[in-house]
Design an enzyme around this catalytic site. Structure first.
Site, short mmCIF file in Angstrom:
data_model
loop_
_atom_site.label_atom_id
_atom_site.label_comp_id
_atom_site.label_asym_id
_atom_site.label_seq_id
_atom_site.Cartn_x
_atom_site.Cartn_y
_atom_site.Cartn_z
N HIS A 155 20.97 -16.16 52.73
CA HIS A 155 21.99 -16.60 53.70
C HIS A 155 23.29 -15.82 53.55
O HIS A 155 23.70 -15.47 52.45
CB HIS A 155 22.22 -18.11 53.63
CG HIS A 155 22.84 -18.64 52.38
ND1 HIS A 155 24.20 -18.75 52.22
CD2 HIS A 155 22.29 -19.13 51.24
CE1 HIS A 155 24.47 -19.28 51.04
NE2 HIS A 155 23.33 -19.50 50.41
N GLU A 199 23.61 -21.95 55.95
CA GLU A 199 22.93 -22.63 54.85
C GLU A 199 23.85 -23.60 54.12
O GLU A 199 23.41 -24.67 53.69
CB GLU A 199 22.37 -21.59 53.87
CG GLU A 199 21.42 -22.15 52.82
CD GLU A 199 22.13 -22.68 51.58
OE1 GLU A 199 21.47 -23.38 50.78
OE2 GLU A 199 23.33 -22.40 51.40
N GLU A 200 25.11 -23.24 53.97
CA GLU A 200 26.04 -24.06 53.18
C GLU A 200 26.31 -25.42 53.81
O GLU A 200 26.81 -26.32 53.14
CB GLU A 200 27.35 -23.31 52.94
CG GLU A 200 27.24 -22.07 52.06
CD GLU A 200 26.85 -22.36 50.62
OE1 GLU A 200 26.72 -23.56 50.27
OE2 GLU A 200 26.66 -21.41 49.85
N ASP A 225 18.12 -17.25 46.16
CA ASP A 225 19.40 -17.94 46.06
C ASP A 225 19.76 -18.06 44.59
O ASP A 225 19.07 -17.51 43.72
CB ASP A 225 19.34 -19.31 46.75
CG ASP A 225 20.67 -19.72 47.38
OD1 ASP A 225 21.73 -19.41 46.79
OD2 ASP A 225 20.65 -20.35 48.45
N HIS A 235 29.37 -22.48 42.88
CA HIS A 235 30.36 -23.03 43.82
C HIS A 235 31.76 -23.10 43.21
O HIS A 235 32.61 -23.84 43.69
CB HIS A 235 29.92 -24.40 44.36
CG HIS A 235 28.88 -24.31 45.41
ND1 HIS A 235 28.62 -25.32 46.31
CD2 HIS A 235 28.03 -23.31 45.74
CE1 HIS A 235 27.64 -24.95 47.12
NE2 HIS A 235 27.27 -23.74 46.79
#
Length: 385
Positions: free
Chosen positions: A72, A223-224, A244, A324
């Protein structure tokens, strides 16, 4: 072994270029154009959905039973929620990330009149004014604000500058590429995955590898926020491998080296047979790997299944520390994942039944149920007096 050599220099240069382009979910047009241009340079003919998800197909021996590699392009970010009387801006996050990692972040604000630079600050940001209150403030998006570097002292100034509710905020990645192979930056999730996919493609195409079935290289843009692969998977795709991040934290089995093969995430187990094949390829090709299970994690695979696509899914990950947040990865993992991706798409198709969307029981897969050899031995031991 038949694994392909990955051009690590190309992979790293692509990652640097991707990190230089802001792409919070909802503001991805520029990075879509960049990746499309690179795919065309590699000799492919990418297709774009209306909103910008990308599909590039490398032809194989047949169309049905196709494979997909998916990553992504979108990242975490924020939006302006409210124009405050002091000329600063309340924010809401794009994607799931803590305001703890937003505090102090430099950012670009995208408005109809152009961009502004700014900083995300706690509401009490001056130690000389608030003393210990700076340290005792709660953590959360209600306790931070965006200060733009412009003449903006109240709501009227903000309107004059063209700033409005809903404007996008992109957080600076602040990348560092160290000589020892470590890479530290925001947004390595999943721009490192995109760079891996491009490097795997470059290796396959430059080596003119013949594929058993078509391979779809998919790049999603939401995607997020949980949408991901919902609308990009086509019926001929039988199996899909997501690239990912894998979190390297206490209680997790992931590392920043080799490939992390996910067995399950919060959406449930990944496909048994596809995951098993990936593990076997790592063993055959001498690619370092480890398995892991993620509790608070979902990927493009989950969005594809939830959208109703009948596709086998798996997740191969590059280990990432502080996901993140201020993320860190190592080039070794990036190369390893790219090697596995090339080995997978070049490997023979083993489940012939997968070429049909629906068929009878003939050729259906079978999971082992036999008792383990060691268990049988234990059962045959003489009883203790």
């Amino acid at each position: 072994m038949s694994r392909l050599k990955i051009d690590v220099s190309y992979l790293v240069e692509q990652l640097k270029a991707l990190l230089a382009i802001d792409s919070p979910t909802g503001y991805t047009d520029t990075i879509v154009r960049h990746v499309t241009t690179e795919l065309e340079r590699l000799g492919l003919e990418p297709e774009l959905t209306r909103r910008g998800a990308i599909r590039a197909v490398v032809p194989g021996g047949r169309r049905e039973g196709a494979r997909a590699i998916i990553t992504h392009l979108d990242t975490l970010g924020a939006q302006v929620k409210y124009l405050k009387d002091n000329g600063r801006f309340e924010l809401i996050p794009i994607g799931h990330w803590s305001a703890r990692f937003a505090e102090g972040g430099r950012a670009t604000l995208y408005t109809e009149k152009g961009t502004y630079r700014g900083t995300i600050l706690p509401l009490k940001a001056s130690g000389h004014t608030f003393n210990d209150d700076v340290d005792t403030m709660p953590i959360g998006w209600d306790y931070v604000e965006l200060r733009v570097d412009a003449m903006c002292w109240d709501r009227a100034d903000a309107h004059n500058l063209g700033i409005d509710v809903g404007d996008f905020v992109a957080i600076d990645p602040q990348p560092e590429f160290l000589e020892n192979g470590f890479i530290v930056s925001r947004h390595l999730d999943d721009k490192a995955g995109v760079a891996i996919a491009l490097a795997a493609l470059e290796s396959l195409l430059s080596n003119e590898v013949t594929l058993p079935v078509d391979t779809h290289w998919l790049f999603t843009i939401a995607e997020e926020v949980g949408v991901g692969a919902a609308s990009i998977v086509t019926p001929e795709i039988a199996s899909m491998v997501t690239i990912d991040n894998g979190t390297t934290a206490p209680g997790q089995n992931s590392t920043e080296f080799g490939v992390t093969i996910a067995m399950a995430d919060q959406a449930g187990p990944f496909d048994y047979h596809l995951t098993k094949k990936l593990v076997e390829l790592c063993r055959e090709e001498d690619i370092r790997y480890q398995k892991d299970v993620f509790r608070y994690y979902r990927s493009d695979s989950a969005s594809a299944i939830e959208a109703g696509h009948d596709v086998r899914t798996a997740l191969i990950a590059f280990g990432i520390d502080a996901s993140h947040g201020y993320e860190r990865i190592h080039v070794h993992a990036l190369r390893s994942v790219a090697e596995l991706a090339t080995a997978y798409v070049a490997s023979p198709m083993e489940i012939e039944r997968d070429v049909e969307e629906v068929s009878d029981i003939e050729g259906f897969t079978e999971q082992p149920t036999n008792e383990a050899e060691m268990a049988r031995r234990a059962n045959n031991l003489p009883k203790q007096d």
